[in-house]
Motif scaffolding. Structure first.
Motif, PDB file in Angstrom:
ATOM      1  N   LEU A   2      71.669  85.736   6.225  1.00 33.93           N
ATOM      2  CA  LEU A   2      70.733  86.433   7.076  1.00 33.93           C
ATOM      3  C   LEU A   2      69.521  85.423   7.566  1.00 33.93           C
ATOM      4  N   ARG A   3      69.272  84.300   6.737  1.00 33.75           N
ATOM      5  CA  ARG A   3      68.074  83.464   6.973  1.00 33.75           C
ATOM      6  C   ARG A   3      68.746  82.560   8.212  1.00 33.75           C
ATOM      7  N   LEU A   4      69.827  82.296   8.417  1.00 38.05           N
ATOM      8  CA  LEU A   4      70.269  81.458   9.417  1.00 38.05           C
ATOM      9  C   LEU A   4      70.572  82.281  10.845  1.00 38.05           C
ATOM     10  N   VAL A   5      71.309  83.524  10.400  1.00 37.84           N
ATOM     11  CA  VAL A   5      71.216  84.383  11.550  1.00 37.84           C
ATOM     12  C   VAL A   5      69.895  84.586  12.434  1.00 37.84           C
ATOM     13  N   GLN A   6      68.905  84.913  11.463  1.00 41.59           N
ATOM     14  CA  GLN A   6      67.350  85.068  11.992  1.00 41.59           C
ATOM     15  C   GLN A   6      67.086  84.015  12.896  1.00 41.59           C
ATOM     16  N   LYS A   7      67.398  82.790  12.322  1.00 35.80           N
ATOM     17  CA  LYS A   7      67.050  81.569  13.098  1.00 35.80           C
ATOM     18  C   LYS A   7      67.642  81.178  14.409  1.00 35.80           C
ATOM     19  N   TYR A   8      68.802  81.555  14.305  1.00 40.18           N
ATOM     20  CA  TYR A   8      69.829  80.824  15.298  1.00 40.18           C
ATOM     21  C   TYR A   8      70.743  81.912  16.299  1.00 40.18           C
ATOM     22  N   SER A   9      70.430  83.189  16.257  1.00 39.26           N
ATOM     23  CA  SER A   9      70.995  84.056  17.088  1.00 39.26           C
ATOM     24  C   SER A   9      70.005  84.854  18.064  1.00 39.26           C
ATOM     25  N   ASP A  10      70.621  85.137  19.000  1.00 39.06           N
ATOM     26  CA  ASP A  10      69.823  85.850  20.275  1.00 39.06           C
ATOM     27  C   ASP A  10      69.985  87.475  19.862  1.00 39.06           C
ATOM     28  N   ASN A  11      71.176  87.922  19.598  1.00 31.56           N
ATOM     29  CA  ASN A  11      71.481  89.318  19.282  1.00 31.56           C
ATOM     30  C   ASN A  11      72.245  89.343  17.961  1.00 31.56           C
ATOM     31  N   VAL A  12      72.261  90.461  17.195  1.00 30.87           N
ATOM     32  CA  VAL A  12      72.965  90.803  16.180  1.00 30.87           C
ATOM     33  C   VAL A  12      73.733  92.058  15.944  1.00 30.87           C
ATOM     34  N   CYS A  13      75.015  92.169  15.345  1.00 29.51           N
ATOM     35  CA  CYS A  13      75.879  93.468  15.101  1.00 29.51           C
ATOM     36  C   CYS A  13      75.657  93.327  13.736  1.00 29.51           C
ATOM     37  N   VAL A  14      75.166  94.437  12.904  1.00 30.11           N
ATOM     38  CA  VAL A  14      75.433  94.678  11.380  1.00 30.11           C
ATOM     39  C   VAL A  14      76.862  95.400  10.894  1.00 30.11           C
ATOM     40  N   MET A  15      77.759  94.844  10.440  1.00 30.15           N
ATOM     41  CA  MET A  15      78.877  95.658  10.186  1.00 30.15           C
ATOM     42  C   MET A  15      79.013  96.234   8.893  1.00 30.15           C
ATOM     43  N   GLN A  16      79.648  97.391   8.567  1.00 29.24           N
ATOM     44  CA  GLN A  16      79.712  97.840   7.276  1.00 29.24           C
ATOM     45  C   GLN A  16      80.995  98.761   7.345  1.00 29.24           C
ATOM     46  N   ASN A  17      82.043  98.623   6.275  1.00 30.58           N
ATOM     47  CA  ASN A  17      83.115  99.286   6.351  1.00 30.58           C
ATOM     48  C   ASN A  17      83.991  99.437   7.688  1.00 30.58           C
ATOM     49  N   GLY A  18      84.007  98.161   8.327  1.00 32.09           N
ATOM     50  CA  GLY A  18      84.647  98.297   9.606  1.00 32.09           C
ATOM     51  C   GLY A  18      83.922  98.564  10.976  1.00 32.09           C
ATOM     52  N   GLU A  19      82.810  99.283  10.641  1.00 30.39           N
ATOM     53  CA  GLU A  19      81.885  99.741  11.921  1.00 30.39           C
ATOM     54  C   GLU A  19      80.648  98.985  12.080  1.00 30.39           C
ATOM     55  N   ILE A  20      80.293  99.018  13.228  1.00 35.18           N
ATOM     56  CA  ILE A  20      78.841  98.469  13.603  1.00 35.18           C
ATOM     57  C   ILE A  20      77.820  99.547  13.222  1.00 35.18           C
ATOM     58  N   VAL A  21      76.942  99.330  12.392  1.00 40.79           N
ATOM     59  CA  VAL A  21      75.913 100.408  12.081  1.00 40.79           C
ATOM     60  C   VAL A  21      74.602 100.188  12.577  1.00 40.79           C
ATOM     61  N   GLU A  22      74.474  98.823  12.929  1.00 40.28           N
ATOM     62  CA  GLU A  22      73.163  98.505  13.707  1.00 40.28           C
ATOM     63  C   GLU A  22      73.355  97.562  14.807  1.00 40.28           C
ATOM     64  N   ARG A  23      72.849  97.423  15.642  1.00 44.73           N
ATOM     65  CA  ARG A  23      72.694  96.369  16.674  1.00 44.73           C
ATOM     66  C   ARG A  23      71.530  96.040  17.367  1.00 44.73           C
ATOM     67  N   GLY A  24      71.229  95.079  18.172  1.00 46.97           N
ATOM     68  CA  GLY A  24      70.052  94.628  18.817  1.00 46.97           C
ATOM     69  C   GLY A  24      69.533  93.300  18.853  1.00 46.97           C
ATOM     70  N   LYS A  25      68.309  93.236  19.640  1.00 42.71           N
ATOM     71  CA  LYS A  25      67.911  91.655  19.329  1.00 42.71           C
ATOM     72  C   LYS A  25      67.549  91.418  18.038  1.00 42.71           C
ATOM     73  N   THR A  26      68.012  90.147  17.689  1.00 40.64           N
ATOM     74  CA  THR A  26      67.811  89.589  16.266  1.00 40.64           C
ATOM     75  C   THR A  26      66.358  90.116  15.851  1.00 40.64           C
ATOM     76  N   GLN A  27      65.483  89.567  16.538  1.00 42.37           N
ATOM     77  CA  GLN A  27      63.973  89.837  15.862  1.00 42.37           C
ATOM     78  C   GLN A  27      63.738  91.095  15.648  1.00 42.37           C
ATOM     79  N   ASP A  28      64.236  92.168  16.688  1.00 41.53           N
ATOM     80  CA  ASP A  28      63.876  93.245  16.672  1.00 41.53           C
ATOM     81  C   ASP A  28      64.606  94.041  15.336  1.00 41.53           C
ATOM     82  N   VAL A  29      65.663  93.746  15.220  1.00 43.96           N
ATOM     83  CA  VAL A  29      66.521  94.259  13.959  1.00 43.96           C
ATOM     84  C   VAL A  29      65.957  93.708  12.693  1.00 43.96           C
TER      85      VAL A  29
END
Length: 531
Positions: free
Chosen positions: A217-244
């Motif tokens: 997550l340290r790298l994800v926060q620094k290098y991505s614009d948007n993020v999708c969080v997956m658990q058990n095959g589903e996206i459980v949260e999404r949005g702009k990286t800094q907001d999430v």
């Protein structure tokens, strides 16, 4: 218009016993020039999603729901012919895999492999043109001394350089979409930053869209614009990286963002005995021999290293790739030859008899970085964990061994009912606990932990770190913990050694190293880790 639209993606994997719903109703979009991160623990479905986009999943065991859709520039990928997919893959869409050493052909020079990627999609180019193009790409990804390295083989490069070569192969045809599946897992923190800085630099030059799949997550926060969080095959949260990151709403996202607790360590006893002492250890690799087999050219991997490890202590060893930390660990385990003195409980290891050395192997155990490759796929976990007992306790009955294995499974928070399952039936975190169970079942005095958490997401890392700490307190174990993840080293270690190019550049207690580092190299490592 979006470059890529994934809509209602449902992926089913067929096994001998059941059909697994690996990816459930996943939808996301990405435009040119954007970086989308997909994060989640091992088995969350993030890599299956990326392989589905590239259509690299084995067709004989894969099926999709009727409403699943993957649109690339409004063209449906799921209905494309294999010929059309081959034209698309490596040209308009490219992928960087997690482990470059298994992705590159060990029998071909790297230059030839990079040039091949250009030749396949540009049949009009001559051989000399593809070679020149490959040289330019290798220069672009900052491989040093390109003309000389062009004809070298994969084993002659460091992990960071191999990942750069993989990037060169992926971008040689200037793809519109680059999928990077855990591209920095096996790399140290400074090399991680270099690789991702390079990818973003190339993205700006070429206008690529990047899908970054990672558990870091340290790298994800620094290098991505948007993020999708997956658990058990589903996206459980999404949005702009800094907001999430600043305001996570799902419990699983909050769990992933939980830092490794720093109050786990209990101070070692002041009068604790020294378990292992290394005095002036040197390790050389022979690079070239003369006609008579004598060493002509040496590489000094470890230079004049001395250390002490006390009973109940955890000694962290950190450093970049190629610093000599794993080489030193292998010498301690008697896997590599070395010059110098290594003592275990005051006895010089090199002077032990054959019987004494066999007994010592029971007291010195190792947990490797990649549990999947260190566990035999042909044996059940019960057989794997019991293997050491058959060697060191031949008098034990089969029933006694089984009971001991079941008790050890409970020790590492796994159900004894899993005893007859095979390694492929477990997640990454569970496999690492199996590897730990295999090590502790012999009740050793010392365990070498060689990058045991690098391939795990943060929540699983915390579970493994807490387990190691509990086992240490219960059995008085001594650990040497080799890692490039400084947050984990900080949480577990009493004392720390910092290595660079085979030398110890700084050593001291963990608090001093992490809060008041003296050496510029140590400061650079800590800065890259965002600690």
């Amino acid at each position: 218009m979006n470059l890529l639209d994934v809509k209602n993606l449902n992926v089913y994997l067929k096994t001998d016993e059941e059909q697994i719903h690996a990816v459930r109703n996943v939808s996301f979009s990405i435009s040119s020039g954007q970086t989308l991160a997909i994060v989640g623990e091992s088995g969350s479905g993030k890599s299956v999603t990326s392989m589905a986009i590239m259509q690299l999943l084995p067709k004989n065991i894969i099926s999709y729901s009727a409403d699943s859709s993957i649109l690339f520039e409004n063209n449906e990928i799921l209905t494309l012919s294999e010929k059309d997919l081959q034209r698309l893959r490596g040209d308009r869409m490219a992928m960087i895999f997690q482990e470059p050493m298994t992705s590159l052909n060990p029998y071909l020079p790297i230059g030839e492999q990079v040039a091949e990627a250009a030749a396949i999609h540009n049949p009009q180019m001559s051989k000399s043109e593809t070679v020149q193009h490959a040289l330019e790409m290798l220069q672009k990804v900052k491989i040093p001394d390109v003309t000389k390295k062009f004809n070298c083989y994969p084993h002659e490069f460091s992990g960071g350089q191999l990942q750069r070569i993989m990037i060169a192969m992926a971008i040689i045809n200037k793809p519109d979409l680059l999928i990077a599946d855990e591209p920095t897992t096996a790399l140290d923190v400074t090399t991680q930053a270099e690789i991702l800085d390079l990818m973003l630099e190339l993205q700006r030059d070429m206008g690529m869209a990047i899908i970054l799949i990672s558990h870091d997550l340290r790298l994800v926060q620094k290098y991505s614009d948007n993020v999708c969080v997956m658990q058990n095959g589903e996206i459980v949260e999404r949005g702009k990286t800094q907001d999430v990151f600043n305001n996570p709403t799902h419990p699983y996202t909050k769990e992933l963002l939980t830092p490794i607790p720093e109050d786990l360590k209990h101070p070692i006893k002041e009068n604790a005995d020294t378990l292992i002492r290394g005095d002036r250890i040197f390790i050389d690799y022979i690079l070239k021999r003369n006609l008579f087999g004598k060493a002509k050219k040496l590489f000094h991997a470890v230079k004049d290293v001395s250390f002490d490890l006390k009973v109940g202590e955890t000694l962290g060893i950190v450093g970049e790739s190629g610093s000599g930390k794993s080489t030193l660990g292998r010498a301690i385990m008697q896997i590599l030859e070395y010059d110098g003195n290594l003592k275990f409980e005051g006895k010089e290891i090199s002077s032990l008899s054959k019987t004494e050395r066999k007994a010592l192997k029971k007291d010195m155990q190792i947990v490797f970085q990649d549990p999947f490759n260190s566990l035999s796929p042909r044996l059940t976990i019960g057989e794997i964990i019991a293997e050491g007992l058959t060697v060191h306790y031949p008098q034990m009955t089969k029933k006694e061994r089984r009971e001991k294995v079941m008790k050890t499974l409970e020790e590492v928070n796994l159900s004894p009912s899993m005893i007859n399952r095979y390694p492929h039936e477990f997640s990454g975190g569970q496999r690492q606990r199996i590897a730990i169970a295999r090590a502790i079942i012999l009740e050793p005095k010392f365990v070498l932990l060689d990058e045991p958490t690098s391939a795990l997401d943060r929540s699983t890392q915390i579970t493994v770190v807490e387990l190691l700490n509990r086992l240490q307190r219960k059995y008085g174990l001594s650990y040497i913990f080799i890692s490039h993840d400084l947050a984990v080293v900080k949480a577990l270690s009493d004392n720390v050694i910092v290595m660079s190019k085979g030398d110890i550049v700084e050593k001291g207690n963990a608090d001093q190293i992490f809060h008041n580092p003296q050496n510029p190299y140590t400061k650079r490592l800590i800065a890259a880790s965002n600690l």
